[in-house]
Design a protein around this motif. Structure first.
Motif, PDB file in Angstrom:
ATOM      1  N   PHE A  42       0.821  -1.207   0.000  1.00 11.95           N
ATOM      2  CA  PHE A  42       0.000   0.000   0.000  1.00 11.95           C
ATOM      3  C   PHE A  42       0.856   1.259   0.000  1.00 11.95           C
ATOM      4  CE2 PHE A  42      -2.601  -3.265   2.162  1.00 11.95           C
ATOM      5  CZ  PHE A  42      -3.609  -3.351   1.213  1.00 11.95           C
ATOM      6  N   VAL A  43       1.927   1.255   0.777  1.00 11.89           N
ATOM      7  CA  VAL A  43       2.834   2.394   0.805  1.00 11.89           C
ATOM      8  C   VAL A  43       3.503   2.569  -0.555  1.00 11.89           C
ATOM      9  CG1 VAL A  43       4.963   3.277   1.863  1.00 11.89           C
ATOM     10  CG2 VAL A  43       3.220   2.203   3.288  1.00 11.89           C
ATOM     11  N   ALA A  44       3.901   1.469  -1.181  1.00 11.79           N
ATOM     12  CA  ALA A  44       4.549   1.541  -2.493  1.00 11.79           C
ATOM     13  C   ALA A  44       3.601   2.106  -3.544  1.00 11.79           C
ATOM     14  CB  ALA A  44       5.042   0.164  -2.913  1.00 11.79           C
ATOM     15  N   VAL A  45       2.329   1.717  -3.504  1.00 18.56           N
ATOM     16  CA  VAL A  45       1.353   2.241  -4.473  1.00 18.56           C
ATOM     17  C   VAL A  45       1.132   3.729  -4.258  1.00 18.56           C
ATOM     18  CG1 VAL A  45      -1.081   2.149  -5.124  1.00 18.56           C
ATOM     19  CG2 VAL A  45       0.224   0.047  -4.901  1.00 18.56           C
ATOM     20  N   VAL A  46       1.032   4.162  -3.007  1.00 16.33           N
ATOM     21  CA  VAL A  46       0.834   5.593  -2.725  1.00 16.33           C
ATOM     22  C   VAL A  46       2.042   6.397  -3.205  1.00 16.33           C
ATOM     23  CG1 VAL A  46       0.659   7.277  -0.854  1.00 16.33           C
ATOM     24  CG2 VAL A  46      -0.775   5.239  -0.818  1.00 16.33           C
ATOM     25  N   ILE A  47       3.243   5.900  -2.946  1.00 14.32           N
ATOM     26  CA  ILE A  47       4.441   6.605  -3.407  1.00 14.32           C
ATOM     27  C   ILE A  47       4.505   6.616  -4.928  1.00 14.32           C
ATOM     28  CG2 ILE A  47       6.967   6.543  -3.424  1.00 14.32           C
ATOM     29  CD1 ILE A  47       6.842   5.480  -0.570  1.00 14.32           C
ATOM     30  N   PHE A  48       4.098   5.536  -5.582  1.00 12.21           N
ATOM     31  CA  PHE A  48       4.086   5.493  -7.042  1.00 12.21           C
ATOM     32  C   PHE A  48       3.115   6.531  -7.610  1.00 12.21           C
ATOM     33  CE2 PHE A  48       2.640   3.790 -11.145  1.00 12.21           C
ATOM     34  CZ  PHE A  48       3.864   3.710 -11.792  1.00 12.21           C
ATOM     35  N   ILE A  49       1.938   6.666  -6.993  1.00  9.59           N
ATOM     36  CA  ILE A  49       0.964   7.669  -7.446  1.00  9.59           C
ATOM     37  C   ILE A  49       1.532   9.073  -7.273  1.00  9.59           C
ATOM     38  CG2 ILE A  49      -1.299   8.665  -6.933  1.00  9.59           C
ATOM     39  CD1 ILE A  49      -2.251   5.781  -6.373  1.00  9.59           C
ATOM     40  N   VAL A  50       2.219   9.320  -6.170  1.00  9.11           N
ATOM     41  CA  VAL A  50       2.840  10.632  -5.953  1.00  9.11           C
ATOM     42  C   VAL A  50       3.902  10.894  -7.012  1.00  9.11           C
ATOM     43  CG1 VAL A  50       4.323  11.936  -4.367  1.00  9.11           C
ATOM     44  CG2 VAL A  50       2.330  10.709  -3.484  1.00  9.11           C
ATOM     45  N   VAL A  51       4.707   9.884  -7.335  1.00  6.02           N
ATOM     46  CA  VAL A  51       5.738  10.054  -8.363  1.00  6.02           C
ATOM     47  C   VAL A  51       5.101  10.366  -9.713  1.00  6.02           C
ATOM     48  CG1 VAL A  51       7.501   8.792  -9.687  1.00  6.02           C
ATOM     49  CG2 VAL A  51       7.503   8.687  -7.212  1.00  6.02           C
ATOM     50  N   VAL A  52       4.000   9.696 -10.032  1.00  8.50           N
ATOM     51  CA  VAL A  52       3.314   9.963 -11.302  1.00  8.50           C
ATOM     52  C   VAL A  52       2.786  11.387 -11.327  1.00  8.50           C
ATOM     53  CG1 VAL A  52       1.300   9.365 -12.692  1.00  8.50           C
ATOM     54  CG2 VAL A  52       2.777   7.563 -11.807  1.00  8.50           C
ATOM     55  N   PHE A  53       2.180  11.839 -10.235  1.00  8.17           N
ATOM     56  CA  PHE A  53       1.654  13.206 -10.207  1.00  8.17           C
ATOM     57  C   PHE A  53       2.770  14.245 -10.252  1.00  8.17           C
ATOM     58  CE2 PHE A  53      -2.442  11.577  -8.298  1.00  8.17           C
ATOM     59  CZ  PHE A  53      -3.195  11.892  -9.418  1.00  8.17           C
ATOM     60  N   VAL A  54       3.882  13.980  -9.610  1.00  9.75           N
ATOM     61  CA  VAL A  54       5.007  14.916  -9.660  1.00  9.75           C
ATOM     62  C   VAL A  54       5.541  15.025 -11.083  1.00  9.75           C
ATOM     63  CG1 VAL A  54       7.415  15.227  -8.932  1.00  9.75           C
ATOM     64  CG2 VAL A  54       5.667  14.688  -7.236  1.00  9.75           C
ATOM     65  N   ASN A  55       5.571  13.914 -11.799  1.00 11.55           N
ATOM     66  CA  ASN A  55       6.087  13.916 -13.165  1.00 11.55           C
ATOM     67  C   ASN A  55       5.021  14.238 -14.205  1.00 11.55           C
ATOM     68  OD1 ASN A  55       8.955  13.182 -12.982  1.00 11.55           O
ATOM     69  ND2 ASN A  55       8.119  11.428 -11.886  1.00 11.55           N
ATOM     70  N   LEU A  56       3.812  14.498 -13.789  1.00 13.90           N
ATOM     71  CA  LEU A  56       2.723  14.811 -14.721  1.00 13.90           C
ATOM     72  C   LEU A  56       3.004  16.075 -15.525  1.00 13.90           C
ATOM     73  CD1 LEU A  56      -0.008  13.661 -15.533  1.00 13.90           C
ATOM     74  CD2 LEU A  56      -1.061  15.145 -13.838  1.00 13.90           C
ATOM     75  N   GLY A  57       3.742  16.995 -14.926  1.00 15.06           N
ATOM     76  CA  GLY A  57       4.104  18.227 -15.635  1.00 15.06           C
ATOM     77  C   GLY A  57       4.942  17.974 -16.874  1.00 15.06           C
ATOM     78  N   HIS A  58       5.709  16.921 -16.866  1.00 16.83           N
ATOM     79  CA  HIS A  58       6.520  16.600 -18.044  1.00 16.83           C
ATOM     80  C   HIS A  58       5.645  16.143 -19.212  1.00 16.83           C
ATOM     81  CE1 HIS A  58      10.289  16.991 -15.941  1.00 16.83           C
ATOM     82  NE2 HIS A  58       9.893  16.136 -14.999  1.00 16.83           N
ATOM     83  N   PHE A  59       4.443  15.661 -18.943  1.00 19.07           N
ATOM     84  CA  PHE A  59       3.569  15.158 -19.999  1.00 19.07           C
ATOM     85  C   PHE A  59       2.606  16.216 -20.524  1.00 19.07           C
ATOM     86  CE2 PHE A  59       4.561  11.375 -17.394  1.00 19.07           C
ATOM     87  CZ  PHE A  59       5.210  10.632 -18.355  1.00 19.07           C
ATOM     88  N   VAL A  60       2.118  17.128 -19.679  1.00 18.47           N
ATOM     89  CA  VAL A  60       1.031  18.017 -20.084  1.00 18.47           C
ATOM     90  C   VAL A  60       1.461  19.442 -20.390  1.00 18.47           C
ATOM     91  CG1 VAL A  60      -0.701  16.668 -18.866  1.00 18.47           C
ATOM     92  CG2 VAL A  60       0.423  18.548 -17.675  1.00 18.47           C
ATOM     93  N   LYS A  61       2.639  19.867 -19.949  1.00 17.46           N
ATOM     94  CA  LYS A  61       3.071  21.238 -20.213  1.00 17.46           C
ATOM     95  C   LYS A  61       3.450  21.423 -21.675  1.00 17.46           C
ATOM     96  CE  LYS A  61       6.295  21.784 -17.025  1.00 17.46           C
ATOM     97  NZ  LYS A  61       7.336  22.426 -16.212  1.00 17.46           N
ATOM     98  N   ASP A  62       3.321  22.675 -22.130  1.00 20.29           N
ATOM     99  CA  ASP A  62       3.863  23.001 -23.447  1.00 20.29           C
ATOM    100  C   ASP A  62       5.378  22.858 -23.361  1.00 20.29           C
ATOM    101  OD1 ASP A  62       1.403  23.581 -24.490  1.00 20.29           O
ATOM    102  OD2 ASP A  62       1.518  25.723 -24.015  1.00 20.29           O
TER     103      ASP A  62
END
Length: 96
Positions: A42-62
């Motif tokens: 459960f901790v690993a999944v929560v940390i993985f979701i946080v990592v995805v959200f932190v890196n979301l800017g690399h996918f959606v920004k101009d």
């Protein structure tokens, strides 16, 4: 000469106390290890979701660098896999 007479009983007492403590701590240590194994996914999944959200800017920004985002996520997954493998290896060792 007095030093040698005191050293042997103290050494024997210390050794027996350490071995007794090791026997008494074996049960609680195994219980803690089983609790950590239950919580870890459960901790690993929560940390993985946080990592995805932190890196979301690399996918959606101009002018976003999607390769960097994918690299960061894959790097996290590789580190997580190494940690899980190490935990499984250490857990499989029998100390009799």
């Amino acid at each position: 000469m007095l030093k040698h007479k005191i050293f042997l009983p103290l050494f024997t007492f210390g050794f027996s106390a350490l071995s007794y403590a090791q026997i008494n701590l074996k049960g609680p240590a195994q219980q803690l290890a089983s609790e950590i194994k239950g919580i870890f996914p459960f901790v690993a999944v929560v940390i993985f979701i946080v990592v995805v959200f932190v890196n979301l800017g690399h996918f959606v920004k101009d002018n976003g660098d999607w390769r960097k985002g994918v690299t960061n996520i894959v790097l996290f997954a590789a580190i997580l896999g190494a940690v899980v493998g190490l935990i499984n290896y250490v857990g499989s060792i029998n100390l009799n």
